[in-house]
Write an enzyme that holds these catalytic residues in place. Structure first.
Site, short mmCIF file in Angstrom:
data_model
loop_
_atom_site.label_atom_id
_atom_site.label_comp_id
_atom_site.label_asym_id
_atom_site.label_seq_id
_atom_site.Cartn_x
_atom_site.Cartn_y
_atom_site.Cartn_z
N HIS A 24 0.84 -1.20 0.00
CA HIS A 24 0.00 0.00 0.00
C HIS A 24 0.87 1.25 0.00
CE1 HIS A 24 -4.00 -1.89 0.98
NE2 HIS A 24 -3.17 -2.89 1.09
N ASP A 116 -5.73 5.97 2.06
CA ASP A 116 -5.89 4.65 1.46
C ASP A 116 -7.35 4.19 1.63
OD1 ASP A 116 -5.75 1.76 1.12
OD2 ASP A 116 -3.60 1.91 1.52
#
Ligand code: UDP
Length: 460
Positions: A24, A116
């Site tokens: 990520h 995110d």
């Protein structure tokens, strides 16, 4: 670490808040690097544990920290995934709020939070401040389409034992769905976080996605009807890798593992073009010991040389004597600079667990794949690799769930040589060119950034 408050106060300041995992942070950092070229200031917001233990956060990024409630040991020190995710949400929210407050009275207040998709809670915190909110998704649009249908109750669970049709996607069999949906109840904590991340997406000012238009055109068009603010900004790979000037772009992102002294590239330099099988199962997954044995036996008996990344925590699963017995044709490393390896001309194919970053990296660099998916979104990525983009083969699993040595060997042989291999290499070259076009056209990326930056104008 640089101080976030020591810069020009009129430069827009963006906080980038990835979920604390390699797969990520890396793409969000790549995206940040491209954004920063347009004159904004970006601070990476990560957990105290990651800031302290990661090996290569690019030094040019100011790093600000939040807490996940496990400052000493990160996720591995939590009693369960559920406990960790609850703790991340709670402590992450509190500490992000404090950070935004502190910054608001500093010379460089935050103007925007790019969070995110896995950190949907960060939007709730950002809502308390006058900041632009943008979400960044690090998985494919295809899996998002599936999860969104699950979230909305538009597909029946448990999945029926037939092919299932979802707008924007090819008909798919249940095992081609993300494991959290197909094997319902297998990881309830991840299932909740992932499915519920779609609850507040529509409130984000922009929705960035690590994919590119041509790669996921049909599903992107479908998702655009649900979320008009969706913008593909991938592939999140340093430009040097796409335009053949790697040496200019080595500082490509965070690494949880130490690749210093990486011998892989030197070793590859001595190999013939297209003669090496590169094997990696990613940064997180724990491969069953039996799968390690099947893989090891396959590599030992294949006629090709191999480079295999086996993380230190997995090394004990290698059969005794394997490294010594295969030393002439194989190299086992605990971590490598994967992009550089994939870009090396000695690589003939990539045996991959099909994490989205690895998939996108291999597609963008034109490397044929043998798909050995494990869990989460990997089954769906494997479906696209083999049946949609046709840039690889999926190794079929036996009924006990393992990809046996024979099945793996057959796929490697087919992809490395033979007619199917030729076809796959041709397709891989086409996708590589499209990835490069998506990137270098500037076109779409620059337009997205123009649109994004225009949102800041009214703030000054
Ligand atoms: N990676 C790397 N060196 C390695 C293995 C992996 O740099 O030896 C990087 C890889 O390039 C990718 C990331 O780690 O960017 C893994 O992300 P992915 O989404 O493929 O899988 P995950 O680790 O999240 O399962």
């Amino acid at each position: 670490m640089a101080d976030a408050t020591d810069r020009d106060d009129r430069t827009p300041h963006i906080l980038v808040v990835p979920y604390p995992a390699q797969g990520h942070i890396s793409p969000m950092l790549q995206f940040s690097k491209r954004l920063r070229k347009r004159g904004v200031k970006i601070s990476l917001v990560t957990t105290k544990f990651i800031a302290r233990t990661s090996h290569s956060i690019p030094s040019s990024f100011p790093v600000l920290t939040i807490s996940d409630g496990h400052d000493d040991g990160g996720i591995d020190s939590a009693e369960s995934i559920q406990i960790y995710l609850d703790s991340l949400r709670r402590f992450g929210s509190e500490s992000l709020r404090e950070l935004l407050q502190q910054l608001s009275s500093s010379a460089s207040p935050a103007d925007c939070v790019i969070y995110d998709g896995f950190n949907a809670w960060a939007q709730d915190v950002a809502n308390e401040f006058k900041v632009i909110k943008a979400v960044f998704f690090t998985q494919s649009c295809a899996v998002a389409d599936i999860y969104y249908h699950v979230y909305k109750g538009l597909i029946k669970l448990p999945l029926p034992d037939t092919e299932i049709e979802i707008p924007g996607l090819p008909p798919m069999k249940p095992p081609e769905f993300p494991s959290f949906v197909y094997q319902l109840g297998s990881y309830p904590a991840y299932y909740d976080v992932i499915v519920n991340q779609y609850a507040n997406v529509h409130k984000a000012d922009l929705i960035f996605w690590n994919t590119f238009y041509e790669l996921e055109r049909e599903v992107l068009e479908c998702l655009k009807r649900i979320w008009p603010a969706i913008r593909p900004v991938g592939p999140s790979i340093p430009s040097g890798f796409l335009d053949g000037r790697i040496e200019n772009d080595r500082e490509y992102g965070l690494s949880f593992f130490n690749a210093e002294g990486d011998v892989s590239l030197k070793w590859l330099d001595d190999r013939r073009k297209g003669s090496v099988v590169f094997v990696s199962f990613g940064s997180l997954g724990e491969v069953p010991v039996e799968q390690m044995e099947e893989t090891a036996d396959c590599l030992k008996n294949s006629k090709w040389a191999f480079l295999w990344v086996v993380r230190t925590s997995e090394a004990a699963k290698l059969p005794t004597g394997f490294v010594a017995e295969t030393a002439e044709k194989g190299l086992v490393v605990s971590w490598c600079r994967q992009l550089e390896v994939l870009a090396h001309e000695a690589i003939g194919c990539f045996v991959t667990h099909c994490g989205w970053n690895s998939t996108l990296e291999a597609v963008s660099l034109g490397v044929p794949m043998v798909a050995v998916p494990g869990w989460t979104d990997q089954n769906t990525n494997a479906k696209f690799i083999s049946d949609v983009w046709k840039v690889g083969l999926k190794a079929s699993a036996h009924k006990d769930g393992l990809v046996k040595r024979g099945a793996l060997l057959q796929c490697i042989e087919e992809v490395m040589g033979g007619d199917r291999g030729d076809e796959i290499r041709k397709n891989a070259a086409v996708w590589k060119a499209l990835a490069r076009k998506a990137f270098e056209d500037g076109g779409s990326f620059d337009e997205v950034v123009d649109e994004f930056l225009a949102k800041f104008v009214s703030r000054f």
